[in-house]
Design an enzyme around this catalytic site. Structure first.
Site, PDB file in Angstrom:
ATOM      1  N   LEU A  92     -15.400   6.683   7.306  1.00 27.65           N
ATOM      2  CA  LEU A  92     -14.162   7.646   6.944  1.00 27.65           C
ATOM      3  C   LEU A  92     -14.863   8.964   6.726  1.00 27.65           C
ATOM      4  O   LEU A  92     -14.052   9.814   6.148  1.00 27.65           O
ATOM      5  CB  LEU A  92     -13.640   7.070   5.433  1.00 27.65           C
ATOM      6  N   CYS A  93     -15.821   9.552   7.477  1.00 21.61           N
ATOM      7  CA  CYS A  93     -16.394  10.602   7.553  1.00 21.61           C
ATOM      8  C   CYS A  93     -15.446  11.674   8.485  1.00 21.61           C
ATOM      9  O   CYS A  93     -15.203  11.103   9.455  1.00 21.61           O
ATOM     10  CB  CYS A  93     -17.842  10.525   8.035  1.00 21.61           C
ATOM     11  N   HIS A  94     -15.186  12.744   8.124  1.00 18.60           N
ATOM     12  CA  HIS A  94     -14.637  13.692   9.011  1.00 18.60           C
ATOM     13  C   HIS A  94     -15.714  14.059   9.930  1.00 18.60           C
ATOM     14  O   HIS A  94     -16.556  14.403   9.887  1.00 18.60           O
ATOM     15  CB  HIS A  94     -14.092  15.227   8.238  1.00 18.60           C
TER      16      HIS A  94
ATOM     17  N   MET B  81     -23.444  13.914   4.251  1.00 19.04           N
ATOM     18  CA  MET B  81     -23.307  12.883   5.159  1.00 19.04           C
ATOM     19  C   MET B  81     -24.664  12.672   6.359  1.00 19.04           C
ATOM     20  O   MET B  81     -25.129  12.294   6.988  1.00 19.04           O
ATOM     21  CB  MET B  81     -22.240  12.036   5.414  1.00 19.04           C
ATOM     22  N   GLU B  82     -24.182  14.306   6.906  1.00 18.57           N
ATOM     23  CA  GLU B  82     -24.994  14.724   8.238  1.00 18.57           C
ATOM     24  C   GLU B  82     -26.349  14.828   7.785  1.00 18.57           C
ATOM     25  O   GLU B  82     -27.186  14.406   8.617  1.00 18.57           O
ATOM     26  CB  GLU B  82     -24.371  16.119   8.594  1.00 18.57           C
TER      27      GLU B  82
ATOM     28  N   ASP C 103     -39.361   2.282  14.528  1.00 11.37           N
ATOM     29  CA  ASP C 103     -39.353   1.939  15.896  1.00 11.37           C
ATOM     30  C   ASP C 103     -40.517   2.073  16.461  1.00 11.37           C
ATOM     31  O   ASP C 103     -41.140   1.339  17.388  1.00 11.37           O
ATOM     32  CB  ASP C 103     -38.012   2.348  16.631  1.00 11.37           C
TER      33      ASP C 103
END
Lengths: 163, 163, 163, 163, 163, 163
Positions: free
Chosen positions: D80-82, D116-117, D131
């Protein structure tokens, strides 16, 4: 399976096409678009949906989220579409008498419209309904995908007949 | 715009759903799927297509390639779909009496089928036809997206009625 | 904000690194991995989640689907990871005393394991819980992301201490 | 593995949710966000990192670049992130006493923030450290992912306690 | 800028093309491909690279990782390319007398070859060298991208003349 | 295959690099970039192209569309590149005496330029020409990829010598 396809002469097209239309000179303004589509369910698919016993989960919830996410993939799928910073999206997926109804509204502030984003959201949501129920029936059909309304942009507002 | 949506009780669903179905134990075998769809064109959109003067280029060529590319994006769009190594794809986009006809066949050697890949190819091709012609008409409609046939897999072969 | 970072001498690394490890010679066998993580919720975030009045929707459902979809994006995010055809995925997102608990299990038949796919599913699900609740609190924390168990592959089975 | 999960009643949520919040009316202004996270290394993983003999290459360099690239994939992962046009990003990955420390700062000029970024950059960088070192130990843990600071936007500036 | 372009008659092509070639019937066998390319550096770009003072970081490290990651994006970029599960990749980026030399080797076990994956790795690595140094000079040139060798597949092994 | 590579000392680079350059403070203005490249065709590849009997379809049409689509993937491929909302793109792919000529022009209104987008479009188009004709010859070469011109931005306009 197809009839005798009549493909128009490609040489009619102007040299250098296809191209992504230049919208550099257009102002960034508020634009919205609403699109809809239907997923027609044979009886077994409808029964699986209504019984809530579908082995992969709830088709309507998955479709709603997939449609929202799908609206952000439009420029990846529509080759000549401009990438648009979507500023709002709303996808409704409901079970109706005639089947599953998908309605998507997308908003942006950009130099070009979001019709394709709304249509992509509807289409992707519909594909997800199909995927969730395809174990129940192979005769599901996605149909009636169309633009219901748009606002903003130089071509003005639009409302589909009867909407 | 929608009627009174009737959403089934989510609590019917089993705990822990949705999930991506486990196909680890299934053998990788040859599977094919063919799907079709239609893009209904209002007269102005049809005229623009037939005149070959569309300002963005030829819709049928763009749609064909976009459909082929789109089949490879299926697992990105369909949230619970397994990623499948597509081993062949064929998308036909032809102008017929009733509109633009899209037929896609996808092949793979995998533990699960490629119905969603064929349907995604048809859908993405149709969205591209729409995008190429939307300047000519806002009343284009994408419709009749369905599975025509599939082969392979434990659920056996399928052919849509009348195909 | 960081202390005095101690970066090891890059020149220690062998010429030609980094590289994607060659697994061409390894057999494709069944492999599974289970990972977990926690999203710690300050009281306001927990209250918003429990009240079910979150303005963007239900965080747990969104996170579950985002985690499933995220497992398919692993090779896009982890630069040296091999692309793996995931054959099954299961993401559980539950509200517990200590916060939101995310547990993901991923399966494949491939020449290399799916630890990174399970960890990516957990991580992406956790980011989505955060995003859904960030309007309620800026002090949410994602923590305790670790491998719980793996099976298959030449390094054998693994189970985290106490699991 | 989980305790008895307590999932809030989905029916509490308002009809039509989830949705991508509408930010069309908000002004595009400068916004920044800084997030951090830690990768805890068991002794064998730390030794492999310090010896510089890791068979896949240097974990810190790979993680730094993966985090930068990952910040651009946020809208693909967070449903739901723009989508945000990131205008600057900085990811630091250093070896400290307590483990590998990841700190990411992201900048944009947009109608919504980049928390969020920044968190995605930290998370993706951490997954890449994991990893790169997973051959040395299966007990690596990613932890302490949180927002350190943000500036811009109507909710004002934020600084985590003690930062 | 171009001379009088001579585009071959599209109508020569067989009906229904383009298509993704069907490799469903081919066996999955070990295949490798090695490709190379050069980035020619004007004196200012070379000086910036050798001085190690480039404001964005080290071009060779970034290019190496970008090439490795790029090999996994081949099927996204090359429209008719089959998605291939790459099982190993190695990208070398070195500064030579004649410019920056990029050599990529890609391995897979698949029904079709990895020439395009190796060429994409080289190309993407080269674009990243360019991007890292473009502030120093606008006259950088990417050139000499070709296949050096391939093994496996029914068309047999290949080695470029003089290699 | 490579000579004795001379890699500059990474420790010359300033702490914290690489990073995505901060352009937050720069104004969004109109910017354009034009790039070109060549695909050199051995006689058999040229014959296949001119005969129009290539089994995968027309290389020039596929390349043109792939280049347009590729320009939108630049920020995915070039690790430190800012995501840019492309507002127009034009890719020409023509058969000339010296080979296949690719010329791409990209436009945007953004705080940074589109050189990398134009170069990526050229590169991706060239890779697609290669892929379409690789069955005819393994000695195809992609060469001469360079910036022809750019406008806009604080570094001013640029035109390659002799253009």
């Amino acid at each position: 399976m197809a009839g005798a396809g009549k493909t128009p002469e490609l040489t009619h097209f102007r040299d250098g096409l296809p191209r992504m239309v230049d919208v550099s000179g257009k102002a960034s303004t508020l634009r919205t678009a609403t699109a809809e589509g239907w997923v027609r369910l044979p009886p077994e698919a409808r029964a699986a949906l209504e019984a809530g016993t579908n082995p992969k989960g709830d088709p309507l919830t998955v479709a709603r989220l997939a449609g929202l996410a799908g609206s952000k993939r439009t420029a990846d799928l529509v080759l000549l579409c401009h990438p648009i910073p979507v500023t709002g999206a709303d996808v409704q997926v409901t079970l109706e008498e005639e089947g599953v109804h998908v309605v998507a509204t997308v908003r942006t502030t950009a130099p070009t419209g979001v019709e394709m984003e709304a249509l992509t959201a509807v289409t992707v949501a519909s594909l997800n309904v199909y995927d969730m129920l395809k174990a129940a029936s192979k005769a599901i059909e996605v149909t009636g995908i169309r633009l219901l309304a748009k606002t903003g942009g130089k071509s003005g507002d639009y409302r589909a007949p009867g909407v």
